[in-house]
Motif scaffolding. Structure first.
Motif, PDB file in Angstrom:
ATOM      1  N   ASN A 276      17.030  -4.361  11.412  1.00 22.88           N
ATOM      2  CA  ASN A 276      18.237  -3.858  10.765  1.00 22.88           C
ATOM      3  C   ASN A 276      18.243  -4.098   9.266  1.00 22.88           C
ATOM      4  OD1 ASN A 276      20.072  -2.630  12.846  1.00 22.88           O
ATOM      5  ND2 ASN A 276      19.350  -4.480  13.853  1.00 22.88           N
ATOM      6  N   GLU A 277      17.629  -5.197   8.865  1.00 23.15           N
ATOM      7  CA  GLU A 277      17.473  -5.475   7.441  1.00 23.15           C
ATOM      8  C   GLU A 277      16.633  -4.375   6.797  1.00 23.15           C
ATOM      9  OE1 GLU A 277      16.657  -9.704   5.406  1.00 23.15           O
ATOM     10  OE2 GLU A 277      14.899  -8.719   6.234  1.00 23.15           O
ATOM     11  N   LYS A 278      15.556  -4.003   7.478  1.00 24.82           N
ATOM     12  CA  LYS A 278      14.673  -2.939   7.000  1.00 24.82           C
ATOM     13  C   LYS A 278      15.417  -1.605   6.909  1.00 24.82           C
ATOM     14  CE  LYS A 278      10.071  -3.699   6.521  1.00 24.82           C
ATOM     15  NZ  LYS A 278      10.451  -4.939   5.788  1.00 24.82           N
ATOM     16  N   LEU A 279      16.211  -1.327   7.934  1.00 27.29           N
ATOM     17  CA  LEU A 279      16.953  -0.065   7.964  1.00 27.29           C
ATOM     18  C   LEU A 279      17.909   0.022   6.792  1.00 27.29           C
ATOM     19  CD1 LEU A 279      17.729   0.361  11.771  1.00 27.29           C
ATOM     20  CD2 LEU A 279      16.091   1.643  10.389  1.00 27.29           C
ATOM     21  N   GLN A 280      18.516  -1.132   6.434  1.00 30.73           N
ATOM     22  CA  GLN A 280      19.449  -1.170   5.316  1.00 30.73           C
ATOM     23  C   GLN A 280      18.747  -0.931   3.984  1.00 30.73           C
ATOM     24  OE1 GLN A 280      21.767  -4.774   5.436  1.00 30.73           O
ATOM     25  NE2 GLN A 280      22.895  -3.965   7.194  1.00 30.73           N
ATOM     26  N   GLU A 281      17.564  -1.498   3.883  1.00 27.02           N
ATOM     27  CA  GLU A 281      16.774  -1.326   2.661  1.00 27.02           C
ATOM     28  C   GLU A 281      16.441   0.140   2.446  1.00 27.02           C
ATOM     29  OE1 GLU A 281      13.208  -3.608   2.822  1.00 27.02           O
ATOM     30  OE2 GLU A 281      14.298  -5.502   2.752  1.00 27.02           O
ATOM     31  N   GLY A 282      16.396   0.875   3.522  1.00 25.53           N
ATOM     32  CA  GLY A 282      16.018   2.281   3.446  1.00 25.53           C
ATOM     33  C   GLY A 282      14.521   2.432   3.438  1.00 25.53           C
ATOM     34  N   THR A 283      14.069   3.646   3.494  1.00 25.23           N
ATOM     35  CA  THR A 283      12.634   3.875   3.576  1.00 25.23           C
ATOM     36  C   THR A 283      12.056   4.247   2.219  1.00 25.23           C
ATOM     37  OG1 THR A 283      13.177   6.104   4.248  1.00 25.23           O
ATOM     38  CG2 THR A 283      12.537   4.584   5.990  1.00 25.23           C
ATOM     39  N   ASP A 284      12.964   4.416   1.205  1.00 25.13           N
ATOM     40  CA  ASP A 284      12.493   4.888  -0.102  1.00 25.13           C
ATOM     41  C   ASP A 284      11.629   3.887  -0.852  1.00 25.13           C
ATOM     42  OD1 ASP A 284      15.703   4.441  -1.797  1.00 25.13           O
ATOM     43  OD2 ASP A 284      14.688   3.313  -0.251  1.00 25.13           O
ATOM     44  N   ASN A 285      11.765   2.581  -0.512  1.00 21.99           N
ATOM     45  CA  ASN A 285      10.954   1.619  -1.254  1.00 21.99           C
ATOM     46  C   ASN A 285       9.783   1.087  -0.428  1.00 21.99           C
ATOM     47  OD1 ASN A 285      12.528   0.232   0.459  1.00 21.99           O
ATOM     48  ND2 ASN A 285      13.320  -1.244  -1.030  1.00 21.99           N
ATOM     49  N   LEU A 286       9.335   1.879   0.510  1.00 24.47           N
ATOM     50  CA  LEU A 286       8.190   1.473   1.324  1.00 24.47           C
ATOM     51  C   LEU A 286       6.961   1.145   0.485  1.00 24.47           C
ATOM     52  CD1 LEU A 286       7.876   3.586   4.583  1.00 24.47           C
ATOM     53  CD2 LEU A 286       7.923   1.116   4.352  1.00 24.47           C
ATOM     54  N   GLU A 287       6.816   1.895  -0.635  1.00 30.92           N
ATOM     55  CA  GLU A 287       5.623   1.689  -1.465  1.00 30.92           C
ATOM     56  C   GLU A 287       5.615   0.332  -2.160  1.00 30.92           C
ATOM     57  OE1 GLU A 287       8.226   4.535  -4.021  1.00 30.92           O
ATOM     58  OE2 GLU A 287       7.825   4.173  -1.931  1.00 30.92           O
ATOM     59  N   ASN A 288       6.756  -0.376  -2.088  1.00 31.81           N
ATOM     60  CA  ASN A 288       6.805  -1.695  -2.711  1.00 31.81           C
ATOM     61  C   ASN A 288       6.197  -2.802  -1.847  1.00 31.81           C
ATOM     62  OD1 ASN A 288       8.072  -0.602  -4.882  1.00 31.81           O
ATOM     63  ND2 ASN A 288      10.136  -1.099  -4.167  1.00 31.81           N
ATOM     64  N   ILE A 289       5.925  -2.457  -0.592  1.00 34.17           N
ATOM     65  CA  ILE A 289       5.359  -3.474   0.294  1.00 34.17           C
ATOM     66  C   ILE A 289       3.947  -3.817  -0.159  1.00 34.17           C
ATOM     67  CG2 ILE A 289       4.593  -3.942   2.664  1.00 34.17           C
ATOM     68  CD1 ILE A 289       6.929  -2.205   3.605  1.00 34.17           C
ATOM     69  N   GLU A 290       3.760  -5.089  -0.369  1.00 35.13           N
ATOM     70  CA  GLU A 290       2.451  -5.542  -0.860  1.00 35.13           C
ATOM     71  C   GLU A 290       1.466  -5.739   0.279  1.00 35.13           C
ATOM     72  OE1 GLU A 290       3.601  -8.136  -4.770  1.00 35.13           O
ATOM     73  OE2 GLU A 290       2.005  -8.812  -3.413  1.00 35.13           O
ATOM     74  N   LEU A 291       0.331  -5.178   0.134  1.00 34.79           N
ATOM     75  CA  LEU A 291      -0.672  -5.316   1.197  1.00 34.79           C
ATOM     76  C   LEU A 291      -1.895  -6.093   0.722  1.00 34.79           C
ATOM     77  CD1 LEU A 291      -0.518  -1.709   2.670  1.00 34.79           C
ATOM     78  CD2 LEU A 291       0.258  -3.788   3.777  1.00 34.79           C
ATOM     79  N   ASP A 292      -1.866  -6.563  -0.471  1.00 36.84           N
ATOM     80  CA  ASP A 292      -3.044  -7.078  -1.210  1.00 36.84           C
ATOM     81  C   ASP A 292      -4.192  -7.660  -0.389  1.00 36.84           C
ATOM     82  OD1 ASP A 292      -2.741 -10.444  -2.335  1.00 36.84           O
ATOM     83  OD2 ASP A 292      -1.557  -9.558  -0.752  1.00 36.84           O
TER      84      ASP A 292
END
Ligand code: NAI
Length: 223
Positions: free
Chosen positions: A207-223
């Motif tokens: 639910n936290e993820k849903l609130q954040e929305g999907t628009d900032n998915l590219e901010n997830i760091e995968l390094d």
């Protein structure tokens, strides 16, 4: 030197995780790993890992990293997985059967000696060659077979009385799946498992993820 100082519970809670990841590396035939690489796959910081493993005398070597096989073996020893444990399961319903069917525990040294239930329809049946006995015999069976670990898989309102039977029989540890705060003597080790807590953590994060929305998915760091 390890036995003289008590290891913090936070470290103890992480040890099984190290053990699992190291086992996984061994299956992939990776025999050497730096604390940096290990931290990446485990989601801990490299310094955290060095600190944790230092509690046990440190297994790493400067410039070499960790010997996976050795570290796996040592942590297994620390976790007590080099011994064998005679075990019983009480409650042969959904959870009890699932655990009894999971043969991996057997390979890790948990010898399932008997399963106990109150339901006459289940008594006498076998799960992987282990018989389901009448719970009336639980205490005597635990005594006679020197059972060390009891797994509680009965309905919550039967958890306390089940624990008392196990303790009277002489078990040293209880793995409790019933959502009930069991009271037992201090010299007996109790570990509770709450699948629901893990599940509700998932829903929180979902639910936290849903609130954040999907628009900032590219901010997830995968390094
Ligand atoms: P279930 O109803 O399928 O199995 C319970 C078994 O215990 C039955 O076979 C029943 O005949 C037996 N039983 C009842 N009273 C007994 C007694 N006094 N002595 C011996 N056996 C007795 O239930 P299920 O789904 O396997 O759940 C078992 C327990 O695990 C429940 O307390 C449940 O709340 C809990 N549970 C725990 C979870 C967790 O995350 N730890 C998740 C789901 C359930």
């Amino acid at each position: 030197e390890r036995s003289s100082q008590k290891v913090s519970m936070a470290v103890v809670r992480r040890l099984p995780k190290y053990y699992r990841y190291l086992e996984d590396l061994l299956h992939k035939e990776i025999y050497r790993i730096s604390s940096k690489e290990l931290s990446k796959i485990m989601g801990l910081t490299a310094s955290q890992i060095r600190q944790d493993l230092n509690c046990f005398g440190g297994f790493g070597q400067q410039g070499y990293g960790y010997n996976v096989e050795e570290l796996h073996k040592e942590i297994g020893k620390i976790l007590g997985l080099t011994k064998r444990y005679k075990t019983v399961i009480v409650g042969a319903g959904n959870i009890g059967q699932a655990i009894a069917n999971y043969s991996h525990f057997e390979q890790k040294g948990f010898e399932l000696k008997g399963i106990f239930d109150i339901n006459p329809k289940l008594i006498g049946l076998k799960i992987r060659d282990v018989e389901i006995y009448d719970v009336d015999y639980l205490e005597d069976f635990v005594k006679e077979n020197n059972i060390e670990i009891g797994v509680i898989c009965v309905p919550r309102e039967k958890a306390q009385e089940t624990a008392e039977k196990l303790v009277a029989g002489g078990v040293r540890g209880i793995w409790n799946f019933a959502p009930h705060d069991i009271k037992i003597p201090e010299n007996i080790v109790l570990e509770n498992v709450h699948l629901s807590e893990s599940l509700y953590t998932l829903t929180y994060l979902l639910n936290e993820k849903l609130q954040e929305g999907t628009d900032n998915l590219e901010n997830i760091e995968l390094d």
